[in-house]
Design a protein around this motif. Structure first.
Motif, short mmCIF file in Angstrom:
data_model
loop_
_atom_site.label_atom_id
_atom_site.label_comp_id
_atom_site.label_asym_id
_atom_site.label_seq_id
_atom_site.Cartn_x
_atom_site.Cartn_y
_atom_site.Cartn_z
N GLN A 72 39.33 21.83 31.48
CA GLN A 72 39.89 22.86 30.62
C GLN A 72 40.60 23.93 31.44
OE1 GLN A 72 36.34 24.08 28.49
NE2 GLN A 72 36.87 22.78 26.74
N GLU A 73 41.51 24.60 30.79
CA GLU A 73 42.33 25.60 31.49
C GLU A 73 41.48 26.71 32.10
OE1 GLU A 73 45.99 28.74 30.58
OE2 GLU A 73 45.43 27.23 29.09
N ASP A 74 40.45 27.17 31.35
CA ASP A 74 39.61 28.24 31.87
C ASP A 74 38.88 27.82 33.15
OD1 ASP A 74 40.14 30.26 30.01
OD2 ASP A 74 38.78 29.38 28.55
N VAL A 75 38.43 26.57 33.20
CA VAL A 75 37.73 26.08 34.39
C VAL A 75 38.69 25.99 35.57
CG1 VAL A 75 36.40 24.16 35.36
CG2 VAL A 75 36.05 24.82 32.98
N ARG A 76 39.90 25.48 35.33
CA ARG A 76 40.89 25.38 36.40
C ARG A 76 41.27 26.77 36.91
NH1 ARG A 76 43.55 21.97 32.71
NH2 ARG A 76 45.33 23.41 32.67
N GLU A 77 41.42 27.72 35.98
CA GLU A 77 41.79 29.07 36.37
C GLU A 77 40.66 29.72 37.18
OE1 GLU A 77 44.01 32.74 36.54
OE2 GLU A 77 44.46 30.60 36.43
N ALA A 78 39.42 29.49 36.76
CA ALA A 78 38.28 30.04 37.51
C ALA A 78 38.25 29.48 38.93
CB ALA A 78 36.97 29.72 36.79
N ARG A 111 40.86 28.51 40.67
CA ARG A 111 41.94 29.16 41.42
C ARG A 111 41.51 30.56 41.87
NH1 ARG A 111 45.88 32.79 40.99
NH2 ARG A 111 45.33 33.39 38.87
N LEU A 112 40.91 31.31 40.96
CA LEU A 112 40.49 32.68 41.30
C LEU A 112 39.42 32.68 42.40
CD1 LEU A 112 40.31 34.30 37.75
CD2 LEU A 112 42.09 34.60 39.47
N LEU A 113 38.50 31.73 42.33
CA LEU A 113 37.45 31.66 43.36
C LEU A 113 38.04 31.32 44.72
CD1 LEU A 113 34.41 29.95 41.59
CD2 LEU A 113 34.35 32.07 42.91
N ARG A 114 39.00 30.40 44.74
CA ARG A 114 39.64 30.04 46.01
C ARG A 114 40.37 31.25 46.60
NH1 ARG A 114 41.04 25.47 43.17
NH2 ARG A 114 43.15 26.29 42.80
N GLU A 115 41.11 31.97 45.76
CA GLU A 115 41.95 33.05 46.25
C GLU A 115 41.16 34.32 46.56
OE1 GLU A 115 45.16 33.63 43.53
OE2 GLU A 115 45.97 31.61 43.81
N ALA A 167 36.40 44.67 43.46
CA ALA A 167 37.31 45.42 44.33
C ALA A 167 38.43 44.51 44.85
CB ALA A 167 36.54 46.01 45.50
N LEU A 168 38.10 43.23 45.01
CA LEU A 168 39.09 42.27 45.49
C LEU A 168 39.99 41.75 44.37
CD1 LEU A 168 36.82 40.11 47.82
CD2 LEU A 168 38.58 41.70 48.57
N LEU A 169 39.49 41.80 43.14
CA LEU A 169 40.16 41.14 42.01
C LEU A 169 41.61 41.55 41.79
CD1 LEU A 169 39.83 39.11 39.73
CD2 LEU A 169 38.98 40.96 38.27
N PRO A 170 41.97 42.83 41.79
CA PRO A 170 43.37 43.18 41.51
C PRO A 170 44.36 42.57 42.49
CG PRO A 170 41.96 45.10 41.35
CD PRO A 170 41.13 44.01 41.93
N SER A 171 43.98 42.49 43.77
CA SER A 171 44.91 41.96 44.75
C SER A 171 44.87 40.46 44.85
CB SER A 171 44.60 42.55 46.14
OG SER A 171 43.27 42.23 46.52
N SER A 172 43.70 39.85 44.44
CA SER A 172 43.58 38.41 44.62
C SER A 172 43.91 37.63 43.37
CB SER A 172 42.15 38.05 45.06
OG SER A 172 41.23 38.42 44.05
N ALA A 173 43.70 38.25 42.17
CA ALA A 173 43.88 37.49 40.93
C ALA A 173 45.35 37.36 40.56
CB ALA A 173 43.10 38.14 39.81
N GLY A 174 46.12 38.41 40.83
CA GLY A 174 47.54 38.34 40.49
C GLY A 174 47.79 38.56 39.02
N PRO A 175 49.04 38.65 38.60
CA PRO A 175 49.38 38.96 37.22
C PRO A 175 48.98 37.87 36.25
CG PRO A 175 51.36 38.36 38.48
CD PRO A 175 50.25 38.49 39.46
N GLU A 176 48.83 36.62 36.71
CA GLU A 176 48.50 35.53 35.78
C GLU A 176 47.12 35.71 35.17
OE1 GLU A 176 50.91 32.17 38.39
OE2 GLU A 176 48.92 31.77 37.60
N ALA A 177 46.19 36.35 35.92
CA ALA A 177 44.82 36.51 35.42
C ALA A 177 44.64 37.75 34.61
CB ALA A 177 43.84 36.50 36.61
N ALA A 178 45.66 38.62 34.54
CA ALA A 178 45.53 39.88 33.83
C ALA A 178 45.47 39.65 32.34
CB ALA A 178 46.70 40.77 34.18
#
Length: 348
Positions: free
Chosen positions: A190-196, A198-202, A337-348
């Motif tokens: 599922q998209e949510d799992v794939r996105e999670a 990506r966020l964990l890797r980054e 604290a890392l999330l804004p710089s690592s997640a990017g606009p796609e996760a907003a």
């Protein structure tokens, strides 16, 4: 000293399991003290049979006990401030206990814990984390039934909280994290799992080692220290594993009693079968940890016996002794604290 509050009336058997279970836990950890919440007429005589436990306990009488079949909303209305379940949780909030343990109604316990203790900052949903026996030892699986569904951010929170629990329980400096999926390829699921994923890797969180996607058979293999999924899938996986363990045990009993030769063979192999029985005993891994709350709450299986309830108490003991809440708070603060710089606009 670790102070543990108990919902003595919770579970299928109430005081008949909770009090002997507490006595067993006290034998193994004499530094524990207990705060007991129960109906005096059903607890007093039982407690008298365990003088060491009675000496290390403070008993509070409560008239209201939450039924195993009560709806969470009904239990919250009827039991707020007065039930054994609520007061055992409230003891954690007031500092009279370090952890609460209950074998009661899961939905009611979660509702009361959320209402009484509140969620940690930036955590949207709680999770129940369970200890899972594997070929390599033990892993942590979450969520195993707190909530249905989870988006990418919530799965990420689960990963951070599960990692903190692995560090507290297994004393692993950098636990491996896997997202449960239908395949290991990055394009699957599922998209949510794939996105999670990506966020964990980054995010590249120092306290976590993201392994990638894992499949259902990786649960038993112990491929990773922490398996992350949402509550619907996690609960099905848990019940399927429990049912399979019982099925295998039934097969073995039938095979060992099939003929005289098989019974003789069992006598010679009894040591090996005893070791297998010990490994497959669900009581040894009893105790789900509610994560994401401002306090520690442990859910014991409602139908367990005294040995199983003692195991749930010991999970709570370990969580307090190893600073679970502080580890989760620190890891979540670091991640967000890392999330804004690592997640990017796609996760907003």
């Amino acid at each position: 000293m670790v102070k543990i509050s108990l919902d003595v009336m919770g579970g299928d058997f109430g005081p008949e399991v909770v009090i002997p279970g507490a006595a067993k836990a006290l034998e193994r950890h004499p530094e524990i003290t207990f705060v007991l919440f129960g109906q005096r007429d059903k607890c007093e005589a039982l407690l008298a049979n365990y003088p060491k436990l009675k000496e290390k306990s403070v008993f509070h009488e409560c008239d209201v006990a939450i039924g195993m079949d009560e709806k969470p909303s009904q239990a919250l209305r009827r039991g707020r401030n007065v039930s054994t379940m609520w007061r055992s949780i409230a003891a954690v909030k007031t500092g009279d206990a370090d952890v609460a343990v209950s074998a009661g109604n899961t939905g009611a316990l979660m509702a009361m814990a959320k209402f009484c203790l509140r969620m940690m900052p930036n955590v949207e949903r709680p999770a129940i984390a369970g200890i899972w026996p594997t070929l390599k030892g033990e892993s942590i699986v979450l969520d195993i039934g707190a909530t249905i569904g989870a988006d990418a951010k919530q799965l990420l929170d689960f990963a951070v909280m599960g990692g903190a629990m692995a560090r507290a329980l297994f004393e692993i400096e950098r636990p491996t994290i896997g997202l449960l999926n239908v395949g290991v390829e990055e394009i699957k699921g599922q998209e949510d799992v794939r996105e999670a994923g990506r966020l964990l890797r980054e995010a590249n969180i120092d306290s976590l080692n993201y392994y990638g996607f894992v499949e259902g058979d990786d649960l038993g293999k112990g491929t990773v220290d922490v398996v992350v999924t949402e509550g619907f899938t996690g609960n099905i996986a848990l019940k399927a594993a429990e049912g399979t363990a019982k099925q295998i045990a039934a097969y073995l009993r039938a095979a060992m009693s099939r003929s005289l030769l098989s019974r003789i063979g069992y006598i010679f192999a009894k040591g090996a079968f005893d070791a297998l029985r010990e490994k497959m005993d669900p009581r040894k891994v009893n105790g789900g940890v509610f994560l994401g709350l401002n306090g520690i709450v442990i859910k014991s299986h409602g139908g367990t016996d005294a040995e199983g309830f003692a195991a749930a108490i010991e999970v709570g003991y370990d969580m307090v002794r190893n600073g679970l809440t502080q580890k989760i708070e620190n890891d979540l603060k670091l991640y967000h604290a890392l999330l804004p710089s690592s997640a990017g606009p796609e996760a907003a």
